[in-house]
Design an enzyme around this catalytic site. Structure first.
Site: not given
Ligand code: ARG
Length: 472
Positions: A170, A291, A297, A304
């Site tokens: 979980h 970024s 970043k 992804e």
């Protein structure tokens, strides 16, 4: 007068079509483009030529072509292959697909003999053969890349056999595990994918050639001869089935969708682990981007994107299943729609595997952070319960004792291993000084010392077995 001119134009326009004899009107220009597949099926030119050469040799073997004709055809096809590879082949939409383009070019090149190649064959068994040859090659490339990724995972697992991280259920800290063990879990999924690809290769490597349009052919063809030349392990037993079903392609796409789904789950973990909040791993700069606005970043683009690309492969599986579901026997033009989803599936999968194999070779593991995270969240609570059970306490009572100890830990912001012996003994007199060996993370993982368990020495032997399992 104008009628005569039109008629003449029609004739010129129709000159290239093999069905010219039957038709009186030219194909509508838009329909011509709409029905053509050459813009994408030209990718199978090699397989088409290989199949044609084998077919010509078989026709020679049974005496339909003579040696000289065969040689002309084979040489002509080699020339065409070179022209295509030099980027000098003039693909024509008027000639619809890769098969008719190559056949027409052959006739242009060697004259009337070129027209004999299609004896005892149809584009229906030709295209089914081409796709099978194409997918057979692609499965081999997919398996090679997959094994490279599996090897990267085995190497990482070996290197991290003792590294401790929190195991999750979980997404809540559950019990400590070794990072090597966690990585080998992904290896297992990928190994099943590996086996699935090897298995579907058997059903891909079956030869449709000889089925002709649907019913077979009146020539005394020797299918074994052609199959042997093309390296097919088996021959399609039924001509209608041979030209009709694309289940082997659907099976490959289903395997690809499952493999992408595994990579997608793995990606999800990498994205989490690479975040500042987890900080379990660092991906190499060469697999990330920054970024344009936020200087701090470093984005995990590769995982992804792989996670995102899973969607298109799953979509292709649905496309192919839907393409097949309404088709009566035997060949239907619907089947021309199998190629774009298939090609994109193969490209997406190979690309994802390649980038993953490279990325996993360069991943940096923050052992300290993982260990720290595992020591929070009472991950050895089950170990304490098991300790009490070994001392004769029934498991349910042990569970309650540990629950109380955890409560004290929460209230005083300490882990179980940080409570004193006296404090622990307040909950149960069965707790002795040796309890601390099971409350440590190292003790916890070392105790799970059985086949499939997380103990470092189990990881090391699993690594050894994994290397052998992918060797063949
Ligand atoms: N381009 C076609 C395909 O991809 C080849 C077979 C066409 N056969 C036919 N009878 N129209 O399926």
């Amino acid at each position: 007068m104008s009628e005569i001119i039109n008629k003449k134009e029609n004739t010129t326009q129709q000159a290239e079509k093999p069905w010219n004899g039957r038709f009186t009107e030219p194909t509508d220009a838009f329909v011509e483009a709409f029905t053509a597949s050459v813009t994408f099926d030209q990718r199978m030119y090699q397989q088409d030529i290989t199949g044609s050469i084998a077919h010509a040799k078989m026709l020679t073997h049974i005496g339909i072509l003579n040696e000289e004709e065969c040689q002309q055809i084979v040489e002509g096809l080699h020339t065409i292959k070179n022209t295509i590879e030099a980027g000098q082949f003039n693909w024509s939409i008027k000639l619809e697909d890769v098969h008719m383009n190559i056949e027409a070019a052959l006739t242009d090149l060697i004259g009337i003999t070129g027209k004999k190649l299609h004896t005892g064959r149809s584009r229906n068994d030709q295209v089914a053969t081409d796709i099978r040859l194409y997918l057979r090659d692609e499965v081999d490339l997919i398996v090679t890349e997959l094994k490279r990724l599996q090897t990267a995972l085995i190497d990482l697992a070996e290197q991290e056999a003792e590294t401790i991280m929190p195991g999750f259920t979980h997404l809540q800290t559950a019990q400590p595990v070794t990072f090597g063990h966690h990585i080998l879990a992904w290896f297992e999924s990928l190994e099943r994918d590996h086996q699935r690809f090897l298995d579907c290769r058997k059903r891909i490597n079956v030869m449709p050639l000889g089925a002709a349009a649907l019913a077979g052919t009146t020539y005394p063809i020797d299918r074994e001869f052609t199959a042997q030349l093309l390296g097919f392990e088996n021959i399609c037993e039924n001509s209608l089935d041979a030209v009709s079903d694309r289940d082997f392609a659907i099976e490959l796409t289903a395997n690809a969708a499952l493999l992408m789904t595994h990579l997608s789950r793995f990606s999800e973990e990498l994205v989490l682990w690479a975040s500042a909040q987890f900080n379990f791993v660092e991906l190499s700069d060469s697999f990330c981007t920054g970024s344009s606005i936020m200087p701090q970043k470093k984005n995990p683009d590769v995982p992804e994107l792989v996670r995102g690309k899973t969607g298109r492969v799953n979509g292709h599986l649905i496309s192919l299943l839907t393409l097949m579901k309404g088709q009566p026997l035997a060949y239907n033009k619907d089947n021309q729609e199998d190629k774009e989803p298939l090609f994109d599936t193969v490209d997406t999968l190979k690309g994802s595997l390649k980038v993953y194999a490279d990325m996993m070779q360069h991943i940096k593991v923050n052992k300290q952070v993982m260990h720290e995270a595992a020591s929070r969240g009472f991950s050895t609570a089950t170990d304490l319960a098991d300790y009490l059970v070994r001392a004769g306490v029934p498991f349910r009572d042990a569970h309650e004792v540990v629950g109380k100890a955890v409560r004290l830990g929460i209230d005083t912001q300490r882990d179980l291993a940080e409570l004193s012996l006296e404090e622990l003994q307040d909950f149960s007199s069965d707790i002795k000084a040796d309890v601390f060996s099971v409350l440590t993370l190292e003790g916890s993982v070392a105790a799970r010392d059985h086949l499939g368990g997380t103990a470092p020495n189990q990881v090391r032997s699993a690594v050894k077995r994994a290397r052998l399992r992918i060797a063949h």
